[in-house]
Design an enzyme around this catalytic site. Structure first.
Site, PDB file in Angstrom:
ATOM      1  N   SER A 139       0.839  -1.184   0.000  1.00  0.00           N
ATOM      2  CA  SER A 139       0.000   0.000   0.000  1.00  0.00           C
ATOM      3  C   SER A 139       0.889   1.254   0.000  1.00  0.00           C
ATOM      4  O   SER A 139       1.839   1.316  -0.771  1.00  0.00           O
ATOM      5  CB  SER A 139      -0.927  -0.073   1.211  1.00  0.00           C
ATOM      6  OG  SER A 139      -1.988   0.795   1.068  1.00  0.00           O
ATOM      7  N   ASP A 168      -8.342  -5.324  -6.072  1.00  0.00           N
ATOM      8  CA  ASP A 168      -8.027  -4.197  -5.209  1.00  0.00           C
ATOM      9  C   ASP A 168      -8.289  -2.893  -5.946  1.00  0.00           C
ATOM     10  O   ASP A 168      -7.683  -2.635  -6.989  1.00  0.00           O
ATOM     11  CB  ASP A 168      -6.539  -4.298  -4.826  1.00  0.00           C
ATOM     12  CG  ASP A 168      -6.072  -3.131  -3.988  1.00  0.00           C
ATOM     13  OD1 ASP A 168      -6.921  -2.365  -3.490  1.00  0.00           O
ATOM     14  OD2 ASP A 168      -4.838  -2.990  -3.833  1.00  0.00           O
ATOM     15  N   HIS A 223      -6.104  -6.483  -1.564  1.00  0.00           N
ATOM     16  CA  HIS A 223      -5.050  -5.521  -1.241  1.00  0.00           C
ATOM     17  C   HIS A 223      -3.830  -6.201  -0.582  1.00  0.00           C
ATOM     18  O   HIS A 223      -3.953  -6.815   0.453  1.00  0.00           O
ATOM     19  CB  HIS A 223      -5.649  -4.466  -0.316  1.00  0.00           C
ATOM     20  CG  HIS A 223      -4.915  -3.163  -0.277  1.00  0.00           C
ATOM     21  ND1 HIS A 223      -4.533  -2.478  -1.407  1.00  0.00           N
ATOM     22  CD2 HIS A 223      -4.519  -2.390   0.775  1.00  0.00           C
ATOM     23  CE1 HIS A 223      -3.928  -1.358  -1.056  1.00  0.00           C
ATOM     24  NE2 HIS A 223      -3.903  -1.280   0.259  1.00  0.00           N
TER      25      HIS A 223
END
Lengths: 486, 486
Positions: free
Chosen positions: A156, A410, A435
């Site tokens: 991320s 995602d 994710h």
């Protein structure tokens, strides 16, 4: 104004089959400002370290911490441990300045723009380079090699930092695994509507067309019903709100809360149960839509009841929640205010919705956004400067030794690097992945996709390491200790 | 304490056969701080631009300005003009923040560490990237290519910036010519004694062994004679000082002044007359030693008289100087105070002398140096951070498209890149060349060495440009407009 401010990170408290990972907590004094000399201050940066698999000359696996308490990431990134155990590596998780315990001005860190202004991705990268240099001195003494090879990992926003540290500091880091890193989710690089389109597509394909239709219709019904006091009360009851809706602002907050939940359900559509905020079942998108589709949604109020029933798999999976607090801090372990600030300064990620998605229409208005940032933090966003001028935007052809991995379930893959840039900057897709699932330790319910992605990472890392040792060691030492090891 | 603080740059007012180069002066508002968000200020950065050779799609030749008034560099870097005329290019000379007219806080720029602290190489590089982005918008509109290729040029500290801008911002700049750029003249990268050794070797080889011996003896004699008042008066007369020596500090200043002159004579040992501070003949080292060697230097006072006679070729070549002001600002067009500050912050370059050189012994003492910086500017040097952590030290193997050129007569070659790093980061030596002579326009008295170096630069630049256009244009446009052009 409805503010769309999405956390990238969702690694909070998974119900996991992962072991508990053990660390020693350490601190290092780092300069507050790496780029100017107006202040001489330093502050204590926290990092977690595990040297149980490390032998001299081994690599360092370095996690570039995201917008939250580092211990959370350290407990949810089992892939690094699996690989360190296998290959021999020092494991380090570094905490991002202004998050977790790493508060440069203690309790006053968020009290003024003069203090908070030192929160930036560039300063954080320089912190990590500073720490890596110190680790080289701590662990690189009395070894054959001048500098230990360092592999950066991140998911991320942490994945963005992992990619950027290799791009900006290739002499500090040998290679980077950047998982679910939306380095192109910026103005001029990615259309703002892509994010919600992906959410919609995933709900359509893993849930159903009717589920998408129900959610799409819900916004108009909500807006309409909440015009009256009775309607506000009914809606409050339907969604079991802790504080009944009173005004337009409350309604806006409810709609934001709902939108964010839909995004989250998609982001963490893992094949096994997890616990984000509250526990979630495996394959939550499917469960969510099944609950909605199995309810009658003919009338307006029925439709909202159906949505509320679907929501329960997110808000009340364990049947222990009495009411929904739509104004509560959505993720206490993440630094809400810090990320809000970064969203106003260096991490400005435009997100909008159109007729093509299931969300209420929302246009990205930069000047309105800029004004809200100035009101809140006395800063103006520098829209172009950080992602494009400092980190190169889409122009990363000269970089080497980076893997970008993206789960196609995602929504953040909208801003991800989904194609190979060169033979040395490569992309791997995880079609059935959510994710940064590839950074988690293996699970019996893992798809083949994610297993392959982890193998891919391992192969790349071994290639980088072998090349590094070959180039940086006398041939006899390499031949004796490293040839064929990676 | 004697402070060794050497300017890298010596491009002041050459007597030159160069034409006068014409520019338009422009300004751009750039952020004061590119890396933090504690202030929103911007300031006006000056740049000089000449578009007389530029046609659409042509490259930009970008000079990364040094520690001085940019117009000085623009008038003494004829090589860029010669090449722009030949290849077609936009010429830009950018002024470094806190030098020349580019004073972020106007007259208050140097008044406090809070203001002056924004003077740093990293901020300057970010300024240049910001300006390049603006130039792309000004000149890159309605052209076939998305971004114009940019070639960075720089000499001395400007050469360091040219190399670093390619290393840190490869997406902003396609390649760099870094002339006489001592990017390794830092602690731990180069022994501090190398600099003065080169000065000594050059005086020995182009002057004479006896010249070196005379200069070597002079320090002890000077120290001895100036112990008495009469000796101070005699020495003051011998060196025609405007203010007679009164104390130990004055004597230290005289010795520093002499050391600096010997360095300068070597740095600008060009084959044709130049005017640095005061006019100099061609091949000044030879002239200097001839004057010394032709004088009697048997006794102590004779020896100083011989030295003083040699000095006249530097201090009084045109016989118009009445006395020597050893405390005057040595280079009014260079920013003495700014460079002093940078020498205390990001550009800390240790220089020392030993028995192997002709200078008075001088040890580099970091903590003493640090204390003097703190006293003067309230800053402590960060010895390692900038050159090694921010710019990679000797670890620049991942860089591409950089030429490092070094004249071997130049003492700054001690910190230069004198070997090829890879096929894409290459070094060219100019055995008979002084400080960044290759960036000057051609001169009938040029050595073959420097001619070859300029050809080498041209070949590399053409190669970079051809590759850039090939990769960034549709094949038909490339074939029609660029194939074979470079």
């Amino acid at each position: 104004m409805k503010l769309i401010l999405l956390f990238l990170t969702i690694s909070v408290g998974f119900i996991s089959n992962e072991e508990e990972y053990k660390f020693i907590t350490k601190y290092i004094d780092v300069p507050l400002d790496h780029f100017s000399f107006t202040v001489n201050n330093t502050f204590k940066l926290r990092y977690l370290i595990n040297d149980s698999y490390f032998n001299q000359d081994d690599p360092i696996f370095f996690y570039t911490g995201n917008e939250g308490d580092i211990s959370m990431f350290a407990q949810n990134t089992g892939f690094i441990f699996d690989l360190a155990r296998k290959l021999g590596a020092l494991i380090v998780f570094a905490e991002h300045r202004f998050y977790g315990e790493t508060l440069p001005f203690g309790n006053a860190s968020y009290s003024s723009p003069q203090n908070l202004g030192y929160l930036s991705a560039q300063q954080a990268l320089a912190d990590y380079v500073y720490l890596i240099n110190d680790l080289q001195k701590q662990y690189g003494k009395n070894v054959d090699i001048i500098k230990l090879p360092v592999i950066a990992f991140g998911g991320s926003y942490g994945g963005m930092l992992a990619a950027w540290i290799r791009i900006k500091y290739p002499y500090a880091v040998t290679g980077a695994i950047a998982s679910s890193a939306p380095i192109w989710q910026f103005q001029g690089l990615t259309p703002c509507e892509n994010f919600y389109k992906i959410v919609t597509d995933v709900i359509r394909s893993l849930g159903s067309e009717s589920c998408v239709n129900t959610l799409t219709k819900s916004w108009g019904i909500l807006r309409n019903l909440t015009k009256t006091d009775k309607g506000k009360t009914d809606v409050s009851n339907t969604f079991k709100l802790c504080q009944p809706l009173k005004n337009q602002n409350n309604t806006d907050a409810l709609l934001s809360w709902l939108s964010d939940i839909y995004v989250n359900i998609v982001m963490i559509n893992y094949p096994y149960p997890t616990s984000f905020l509250v526990p979630l079942p495996g394959n939550p998108v499917k469960e969510f839509c099944q609950a909605i589709d199995s309810s009658d949604s003919t009338g307006d109020e029925d439709l909202l009841t159906a949505v509320a029933k679907g929501l329960e798999i997110y808000t009340n999976f364990t049947s222990s929640v009495k009411c929904n607090d739509i104004l509560a801090d959505p993720a206490p372990n993440l630094g809400y205010l810090g990320w809000y600030f970064q969203s106003c300064t260096d991490m400005i990620m435009p997100i909008c919705s159109t007729k093509d998605d299931l969300f209420e229409d929302y246009q990205w208005d930069f000047s309105e956004f800029s004004n809200s940032c100035f009101k809140k933090f006395s800063v103006r966003p520098r829209n172009e400067e950080v992602p494009i001028l400092e980190f190169g935007g889409k122009d990363i052809e000269t970089a080497t030794n980076i893997v970008f991995s993206n789960g196609l379930l995602d929504p953040w893959s909208s801003g991800g690097v989904l194609k190979n840039i060169s033979s040395q900057v490569v992309s791997i897709l995880i079609p059935d992945g959510a994710h940064h699932v590839d950074l988690r330790s293996s699970n019996p319910l893992d798809n083949e996709d994610v297993k392959v992605a982890r193998q891919f990472h391992e192969i790349q890392i071994k290639k980088w390491l072998d090349k590094y040792y070959f180039h940086n060691l006398p041939l006899d030492v390499y031949s004796e200790k490293f040839k064929g090891r990676f």
